[in-house]
Design an enzyme around this catalytic site. Structure first.
Site, PDB file in Angstrom:
ATOM      1  N   ASP A  89     -13.561  69.376 -46.470  1.00  5.50           N
ATOM      2  CA  ASP A  89     -12.125  69.097 -46.383  1.00  5.50           C
ATOM      3  C   ASP A  89     -11.245  70.311 -46.658  1.00  5.50           C
ATOM      4  O   ASP A  89     -10.026  70.205 -46.590  1.00  5.50           O
ATOM      5  CB  ASP A  89     -11.751  68.014 -47.396  1.00  5.50           C
ATOM      6  CG  ASP A  89     -12.847  66.988 -47.524  1.00  5.50           C
ATOM      7  OD1 ASP A  89     -13.131  66.342 -46.503  1.00  5.50           O
ATOM      8  OD2 ASP A  89     -13.443  66.877 -48.603  1.00  5.50           O
ATOM      9  N   TYR A 135     -19.122  76.922 -51.971  1.00  4.91           N
ATOM     10  CA  TYR A 135     -20.505  76.487 -52.175  1.00  4.91           C
ATOM     11  C   TYR A 135     -21.504  77.620 -52.026  1.00  4.91           C
ATOM     12  O   TYR A 135     -21.278  78.552 -51.242  1.00  4.91           O
ATOM     13  CB  TYR A 135     -20.864  75.395 -51.169  1.00  4.91           C
ATOM     14  CG  TYR A 135     -20.212  74.067 -51.442  1.00  4.91           C
ATOM     15  CD1 TYR A 135     -20.411  73.411 -52.661  1.00  4.91           C
ATOM     16  CD2 TYR A 135     -19.412  73.456 -50.483  1.00  4.91           C
ATOM     17  CE1 TYR A 135     -19.813  72.175 -52.903  1.00  4.91           C
ATOM     18  CE2 TYR A 135     -18.808  72.236 -50.708  1.00  4.91           C
ATOM     19  CZ  TYR A 135     -19.018  71.593 -51.931  1.00  4.91           C
ATOM     20  OH  TYR A 135     -18.431  70.392 -52.155  1.00  4.91           O
ATOM     21  N   CYS A 177     -15.875  74.043 -46.354  1.00  2.00           N
ATOM     22  CA  CYS A 177     -16.256  72.767 -46.964  1.00  2.00           C
ATOM     23  C   CYS A 177     -15.861  71.618 -46.041  1.00  2.00           C
ATOM     24  O   CYS A 177     -15.277  71.823 -44.979  1.00  2.00           O
ATOM     25  CB  CYS A 177     -15.567  72.586 -48.308  1.00  2.00           C
ATOM     26  SG  CYS A 177     -15.733  74.014 -49.379  1.00  2.00           S
ATOM     27  N   ARG A 232     -27.725  64.630 -13.142  1.00  2.00           N
ATOM     28  CA  ARG A 232     -27.279  63.771 -14.247  1.00  2.00           C
ATOM     29  C   ARG A 232     -27.064  62.410 -13.601  1.00  2.00           C
ATOM     30  O   ARG A 232     -28.024  61.782 -13.174  1.00  2.00           O
ATOM     31  CB  ARG A 232     -26.030  64.364 -14.888  1.00  2.00           C
ATOM     32  CG  ARG A 232     -25.831  63.969 -16.325  1.00  2.00           C
ATOM     33  CD  ARG A 232     -24.712  64.768 -17.002  1.00  2.00           C
ATOM     34  NE  ARG A 232     -23.402  64.622 -16.319  1.00  2.00           N
ATOM     35  CZ  ARG A 232     -22.290  65.214 -16.722  1.00  2.00           C
ATOM     36  NH1 ARG A 232     -22.297  66.006 -17.798  1.00  2.00           N
ATOM     37  NH2 ARG A 232     -21.171  65.032 -16.090  1.00  2.00           N
ATOM     38  N   LYS A 237     -10.692  62.257 -21.173  1.00  2.00           N
ATOM     39  CA  LYS A 237     -11.771  61.702 -22.003  1.00  2.00           C
ATOM     40  C   LYS A 237     -11.741  62.335 -23.395  1.00  2.00           C
ATOM     41  O   LYS A 237     -11.073  63.352 -23.596  1.00  2.00           O
ATOM     42  CB  LYS A 237     -13.118  61.942 -21.322  1.00  2.00           C
ATOM     43  CG  LYS A 237     -13.452  63.417 -21.097  1.00  2.00           C
ATOM     44  CD  LYS A 237     -14.688  63.562 -20.216  1.00  2.00           C
ATOM     45  CE  LYS A 237     -14.987  65.015 -19.929  1.00  2.00           C
ATOM     46  NZ  LYS A 237     -16.054  65.157 -18.927  1.00  2.00           N
ATOM     47  N   HIS A 246     -20.543  66.289  -8.820  1.00  2.00           N
ATOM     48  CA  HIS A 246     -20.160  67.174  -9.926  1.00  2.00           C
ATOM     49  C   HIS A 246     -20.963  68.465  -9.807  1.00  2.00           C
ATOM     50  O   HIS A 246     -22.155  68.429  -9.512  1.00  2.00           O
ATOM     51  CB  HIS A 246     -20.458  66.466 -11.254  1.00  2.00           C
ATOM     52  CG  HIS A 246     -19.829  67.125 -12.445  1.00  2.00           C
ATOM     53  ND1 HIS A 246     -18.521  67.552 -12.461  1.00  2.00           N
ATOM     54  CD2 HIS A 246     -20.318  67.401 -13.676  1.00  2.00           C
ATOM     55  CE1 HIS A 246     -18.250  68.074 -13.659  1.00  2.00           C
ATOM     56  NE2 HIS A 246     -19.327  67.990 -14.409  1.00  2.00           N
ATOM     57  N   ARG A 294     -10.739  66.856 -10.443  1.00  2.00           N
ATOM     58  CA  ARG A 294     -10.833  66.275 -11.788  1.00  2.00           C
ATOM     59  C   ARG A 294     -10.680  67.392 -12.809  1.00  2.00           C
ATOM     60  O   ARG A 294     -11.637  68.071 -13.148  1.00  2.00           O
ATOM     61  CB  ARG A 294     -12.201  65.601 -11.988  1.00  2.00           C
ATOM     62  CG  ARG A 294     -12.541  64.514 -10.977  1.00  2.00           C
ATOM     63  CD  ARG A 294     -13.884  63.882 -11.311  1.00  2.00           C
ATOM     64  NE  ARG A 294     -14.961  64.858 -11.426  1.00  2.00           N
ATOM     65  CZ  ARG A 294     -15.701  65.295 -10.404  1.00  2.00           C
ATOM     66  NH1 ARG A 294     -15.486  64.830  -9.183  1.00  2.00           N
ATOM     67  NH2 ARG A 294     -16.660  66.171 -10.603  1.00  2.00           N
TER      68      ARG A 294
END
Ligand SMILES: *Cc1c(COP(=O)(O)O)cnc(C)c1O
Length: 724
Positions: A663, A613, A661, A480, A386, A508, A567
């Site tokens: 990027d 920053y 930052c 859940r 996933k 689970h 799993r």
């Protein structure tokens, strides 16, 4: 190494030239005037390292980079094209000699011509060029389609087949079916030392050494070389004296010999001498013509005794003549290799120019095997892929897992499942999350297994009217998804739904990662709740489908459970959720992902200047800082700002300064020499002897690796897959 391109290997370049002269020796037998055995040792043993060495050099530079398969195939194509062109030209150049020696007459029979072009070479030494092409292609297929172990196994088998048609043929000849086999083979290729049997293992070794991070110490290399060469000598002399050899290119001990030789040469770093590459190649290609020329001239000048009969002088004359001719040729073609090398460089950078994740398939394979060893017989891995395979790149990861024998996958959403089916992933794909019944048609169409979250959900799915595969989720304490373990009759009703094909029943665990007494007690209560329900279903004569309970920690802390599936998510990728390594069974797991970026600018700032920053970092002294092209939009958490993280550059661990930052980020590289634009910055992974683990980064960021990795940007970071 990821940066093989930037390192320079003087030793390799010098040895190219030595190898070229060794090949000249093979074809001139310089020591025959003195002793046949001495000549055998020089030309049939020592000089036999030359061609494998050339194969290894080719692959060392061809497949060194961990990069996208498409980039690699581009480089392979360039290599094949270049080598094929060279081969074409030399075929034409040697045509007059083919006419002179009469081989051309044999080519009237087309199979003969094909056999010579593909395997044997149109002139005796030219077999090397098609062998290099074939060897490179086979190796590329092996590293692309097979695990490292399989690739090695296959090329080893090919080598063995070659060996027993070469130096060991005397043995094969005595065994009737082998004899028949080889005689068939020799109809297609005069020798087994060709691109099919001889080249792949050396190409693979070259690739292996290029990608290996650690080098053996010089002393180990040299003693390895000495021992294996000693054994090679014994092996060769024995075969020679026993008259077993049909040909004498391939020996067992050639493999370790070349392996250690190449490693020793790699340790000899220094400025590379690229002109030696062309020079040695031209010596190789031209020397047979020079041999003919030297003989012709010697006869014309009446100097046969000196230049032909004296084997040493003959060799020297041919060597000098070849060197001179090669030097002249090199002058003509000097510019071209420069240009291709430049193009090569940009092509290889490609997806690795800003920020990327390197995915080590060999480690993934290793982790799968490690789990398979501890799981009880009959329990299969259901690989949890996933969230883009926890950030690793779902399609290539699932495709690779399929190839190494995983048949069951788990995803979180229906769209993740559809993506896998569209990419051709076979076997069971279980959707762990909720899917509304409006999408039942897609579940049916893509043969996805849906988790049934309670009886109501089951009834809705059942109404679609065509068979849908499901696994029934049981809530045993996590609260859940899942029908309560107390509701045996509801679960019975789910089994009774006509259009649901129940392929599994599972629960689970909510605290399986903890070894604390109360948590262990809670987990055991969950087991009891689950198996209690199973018992009641059995009592009602309901056939029990495959069961599953454990995720990664479930296996690591409760390996004794006997389910049909486990799993496994996070641990398959070689990391645990946290830095806490204390689990009941500790497996040797190896991290699959490395996160890397590049230095894009280096600058010096004065004391009192601020960085990034909010001016949260103020330099106390003059500093050298490096700007690195990765930020929180790539998935490197902003919460790691203000000194909570480090990166590795040139094997040094350096702190990140101020705010991270969107990027970019800035690191303190004061005092580290030679840092420059283009250097690799490792955010997760190893560099030299330093390592930053995903667990450490996640811990500093106040999260677990599951979150850190699954949030690595899908769109921004290229996943670069490699083996070894
Ligand atoms: C994500 C998930 C797993 C895998 O968990 P890991 O701890 O990553 O091994 C297993 N089962 C379910 C239901 C999950 O949601």
């Amino acid at each position: 190494m990821t940066d093989t391109g930037r390192r320079e290997y003087a030793g390799i370049d010098y040895f190219r030239l030595i190898s070229a002269f060794l090949v000249v020796a093979i074809h001139t037998s310089p020591l025959t005037s003195f002793s046949l055995t001495a000549d055998f040792i020089l030309t049939r043993v020592v000089a036999r390292v030359a061609v494998p060495f050339f194969f290894m050099v080719s692959s060392f530079f061809l497949f060194s980079k961990k990069e996208e398969v498409c980039e690699q195939s581009g480089r392979l194509m360039a290599f094949v094209k270049k080598t094929a062109e060279l081969y074409g030209i030399t075929i034409l150049l040697y045509l007059p000699l083919n006419i002179y020696t009469g081989t051309i007459k044999e080519w009237r029979h087309l199979p003969n011509l094909l056999k010579d072009i593909v395997f044997d070479g149109t002139f005796y030494h030219l077999w090397y060029l098609p062998a290099a092409i074939l060897g490179a292609c086979i190796t590329w297929l092996l590293i692309k389609r097979r695990t490292a172990g399989q690739a090695f196994g296959i090329s080893m088998v090919l080598y063995l087949i070659g060996l027993f048609g070469d130096s060991y043929y005397g043995i094969s000849e005595k065994i009737p079916f082998l004899k028949a086999f080889y005689q068939g083979l020799f109809r297609i290729s005069d020798y087994t030392r060709n691109g099919l049997f001889f080249a792949p293992i050396f190409f693979l070794l070259g690739t292996f050494l290029a990608r290996k991070r650690k080098r053996l110490p010089l002393r180990t290399c040299l003693s390895g070389l000495a021992v294996s060469f000693g054994l090679l000598l014994i092996e060769a002399l024995l075969l020679y004296k026993l008259h077993v050899q049909r040909h004498d290119s391939m020996y067992f001990m050639l493999l370790p010999c070349i392996f250690f030789l190449f490693q020793s040469l790699l340790l000899w770093e220094g400025k590379s001498h690229s002109y030696l590459r062309n020079l040695s190649m031209f010596i190789y290609l031209i020397h047979p013509a020079i041999i003919v020329a030297v003989r012709g001239l010697a006869k014309a000048a009446g100097m046969q005794k000196l230049l032909i009969d004296n084997s040493i002088l003959h060799y020297i004359a041919v060597a000098i003549g070849s060197l001179a001719a090669a030097a002249v040729l090199s002058l003509f073609v000097r510019r071209k290799p420069g240009r291709t090398a430049g193009a090569d460089h940009t092509a290889s950078i490609g997806s690795r120019d800003r920020a990327w994740a390197e995915i080590n398939r060999t480690n993934l394979n290793h982790n799968v095997k490690a789990f398979q060893k501890v799981l009880p017989a009959g329990c299969e891995i259901m690989a949890v892929v996933k969230a883009n395979a926890y950030g690793h790149g779902v399609v290539p990861v699932a495709a690779y897992l399929s190839r190494i024998g995983i048949h069951a996958f788990a995803v979180a959403t229906i769209d993740e499942g559809i993506q896998l089916r569209k990419e051709g992933i076979k076997g069971e794909i279980l959707i762990l999350g909720y899917t509304p019944a409006v999408r039942a048609a897609a579940l049916f169409h893509y043969r996805l297994s849906q988790t049934v979250v309670n009886l109501e959900h089951a009834k809705e799915l059942n109404r679609y009217g065509r068979p849908i595969q499901v696994h029934i989720k049981v809530n045993t304490g996590m609260n859940r998804l899942g029908e309560s373990y107390r509701h045996a009759s509801e679960v019975e009703s789910i089994f009774a739904c006509k259009n649901l094909k129940v392929l599994g029943i599972f629960t689970h665990l909510s605290a399986s990662d903890s070894q604390e007494e109360s948590d262990v007690a809670f987990t055991k209560q969950q087991f009891q709740n689950f198996y209690g329900l199973i018992g009641r279903l059995k009592a009602k004569h309901i056939p029990i489908p495959p069961t599953h309970i454990q995720s990664s920690y479930g296996v690591l802390n409760y390996p004794e459970l006997k389910c049909s599936y486990a799993r496994i998510g996070i641990a398959l990728y070689g990391v645990l959720s946290t830095t806490e390594k204390n689990t009941k069974c500790s497996l040797d797991l190896r991290p699959v992902l490395e996160l890397k970026s590049r230095v894009v600018l280096v600058r010096t700032i004065a004391a009192g200047e601020s960085v990034s920053y909010s001016r949260s970092f103020i330099a106390q002294r003059e500093m050298k800082i490096a700007v690195i092209s990765i930020g929180y939009a790539d998935g490197f958490p902003r919460s790691l700002s203000e000194g909570k993280s480090h990166v590795l550059i040139r094997g040094h661990r350096v702190p990140v300064l101020g705010r991270i930052c969107m990027d970019q980020l800035v690191a303190d590289v004061t005092g580290i020499p030679d840092i420059m634009r283009g250097d690799i910055a490792t955010l997760i992974g190893k560099d030299g002897s330093e390592e930053i683990t995903a667990e450490q980064v996640a811990c500093s960021a106040g999260t677990i690796t599951n979150e850190l990795l699954s949030r690595l940007s899908d769109s921004r970071l290229k996943r670069v897959f490699y083996d070894l």
